[in-house]
Design a protein around this motif. Structure first.
Motif, PDB file in Angstrom:
ATOM      1  N   HIS A  26       0.868  -0.822   0.076  1.00 48.00           N
ATOM      2  CA  HIS A  26       0.590  -0.031   0.129  1.00 48.00           C
ATOM      3  C   HIS A  26       0.408   0.837  -0.219  1.00 48.00           C
ATOM      4  N   GLU A  27       2.426   0.984   0.658  1.00 47.19           N
ATOM      5  CA  GLU A  27       2.783   2.414   0.514  1.00 47.19           C
ATOM      6  C   GLU A  27       3.494   2.577  -0.574  1.00 47.19           C
ATOM      7  N   GLU A  30       0.582   4.153  -3.489  1.00 46.08           N
ATOM      8  CA  GLU A  30       0.516   5.260  -2.416  1.00 46.08           C
ATOM      9  C   GLU A  30       1.769   6.187  -3.671  1.00 46.08           C
ATOM     10  N   ALA A  31       3.029   5.688  -2.784  1.00 53.35           N
ATOM     11  CA  ALA A  31       4.316   6.720  -3.790  1.00 53.35           C
ATOM     12  C   ALA A  31       4.097   6.596  -5.350  1.00 53.35           C
ATOM     13  N   PHE A  33       1.089   6.310  -6.820  1.00 51.49           N
ATOM     14  CA  PHE A  33       0.269   7.759  -7.590  1.00 51.49           C
ATOM     15  C   PHE A  33       0.427   9.387  -7.215  1.00 51.49           C
ATOM     16  N   ALA A  34       0.843   9.427  -5.939  1.00 52.30           N
ATOM     17  CA  ALA A  34       1.665  10.522  -5.704  1.00 52.30           C
ATOM     18  C   ALA A  34       2.186  11.358  -6.370  1.00 52.30           C
ATOM     19  N   THR A  35       2.880  10.674  -6.969  1.00 56.85           N
ATOM     20  CA  THR A  35       4.740  11.230  -7.392  1.00 56.85           C
ATOM     21  C   THR A  35       4.052  11.262  -9.090  1.00 56.85           C
ATOM     22  N   LYS A  36       4.454  12.512  -9.604  1.00 59.07           N
ATOM     23  CA  LYS A  36       3.895  13.018 -10.500  1.00 59.07           C
ATOM     24  C   LYS A  36       4.932  12.994 -11.934  1.00 59.07           C
ATOM     25  N   ILE A  47      11.433   6.608  -8.166  1.00 52.78           N
ATOM     26  CA  ILE A  47      10.918   7.560  -7.457  1.00 52.78           C
ATOM     27  C   ILE A  47      11.296   7.603  -6.503  1.00 52.78           C
ATOM     28  N   ASN A  49      11.807  10.223  -3.042  1.00 50.92           N
ATOM     29  CA  ASN A  49      10.739  11.060  -2.173  1.00 50.92           C
ATOM     30  C   ASN A  49      10.992  11.409  -0.777  1.00 50.92           C
TER      31      ASN A  49
END
Length: 71
Positions: A26-27, A30-31, A33-36, A47, A49
């Motif tokens: 799940h993490e 999340e990463a 979908f949160a990264t454009k 990615i 972050n």
């Protein structure tokens, strides 16, 4: 500008065997979908972050998570 298109996300055997205990699925999702704009490094994307480092590739519309590590 880099755009990454995919229809499915899957875990690679490497991720499941070596990284899933440290960074739960799940993490990772999340990463992703949160990264454009993930950084391209040859055949793979990264990615990077504040909390995670994730490596994945996209082939034929399938995003395959290879590696996920905590910082």
């Amino acid at each position: 500008k880099l755009m990454v298109y995919f229809q499915r996300i899957r875990k690679t055997r490497h991720y499941m065997e070596h990284h899933e205990r440290e960074v739960p699925w799940h993490e990772v999702i999340e990463a992703i979908f949160a990264t454009k704009n993930p950084r391209r490094n040859g055949e793979v994307f990264e990615i990077d972050n504040k909390s995670l480092y994730v490596v994945f590739k996209v082939e034929k519309g399938v995003l395959s998570v290879i590696n996920a590590k905590r910082k």
